[in-house]
Scaffold this active site. Sequence first.
Site, short mmCIF file in Angstrom:
data_model
loop_
_atom_site.label_atom_id
_atom_site.label_comp_id
_atom_site.label_asym_id
_atom_site.label_seq_id
_atom_site.Cartn_x
_atom_site.Cartn_y
_atom_site.Cartn_z
N HIS A 270 0.85 -1.19 0.00
CA HIS A 270 0.00 0.00 0.00
C HIS A 270 0.89 1.24 0.00
CE1 HIS A 270 -2.97 2.99 0.92
NE2 HIS A 270 -2.39 3.28 2.06
N HIS B 179 0.88 5.82 -0.95
CA HIS B 179 0.10 7.03 -1.20
C HIS B 179 0.65 7.71 -2.46
CE1 HIS B 179 -1.05 7.42 3.36
NE2 HIS B 179 -1.32 6.24 2.86
N TYR C 215 0.75 -2.51 -21.72
CA TYR C 215 1.32 -3.07 -20.49
C TYR C 215 0.42 -2.81 -19.28
CZ TYR C 215 5.54 -5.20 -22.17
OH TYR C 215 6.41 -6.05 -22.78
#
Length: 219
Positions: free
Chosen positions: A93, A95, A120
């Site tokens: 994860h 930001h 891609y």
Amino acid sequence: MSIEAQLRQEICRVGRSLFERGYVHATAGNISVRTDGGFLITPTDACLGFLEPQRLAKVSASGEQLGGDRASKTLALHRRIYAADPQARCVIHTHSTHLVALTLSGVWSKDAILPPITPYFVMKVGRVPLIPYHRPGDPAAAALVADAIARASGRGTRLSAVMLDRLGPNVWAATPAAAMAVLEELEETARLWLLSNPRPATLDEAAIEELRQAFGAPW
């Protein structure tokens, strides 16, 4: 070196690479891997650029912390992704700037935050749904992510990423290096989309079908 020790080293390597290249900043972001007996996950409020292998949180399959610093508050989300997708062995994860900017300016659609503009992106990432805003660590967001994975599976495809509104992407793959590659392709596609003026045409259905047939593209 044991498998766990190797995984600890790899988490730190990937975290440092993401930090040094600007995919994460300050103490934003987290990384986890699935082990035979549970999970390793970065500590809460840790900077991914300066992780220490021995300080990574070790967590049992049931979510009980067994060692290391206190686990990231997003542990519940990571565990729901692993439960929903047996092929997932690493979750990242971040930001990432362009992806968060995309949610602030307006995504392409709630079911696919970015259109199929490069081969891609279609091959390596596929559709990425938007998960409505919840506070960081809210278990309700984890439930929505699990639902999105299940819906995709019901359509005969597989997600490799979701986008948390105003927070950032969660991506997953079989290894930390593979998950990092998914993140890189996703963030680069967001950057291309935001920088293009006028916005580019999408690949047509014939081109996408060719990518499905040739490479198993998940779009």
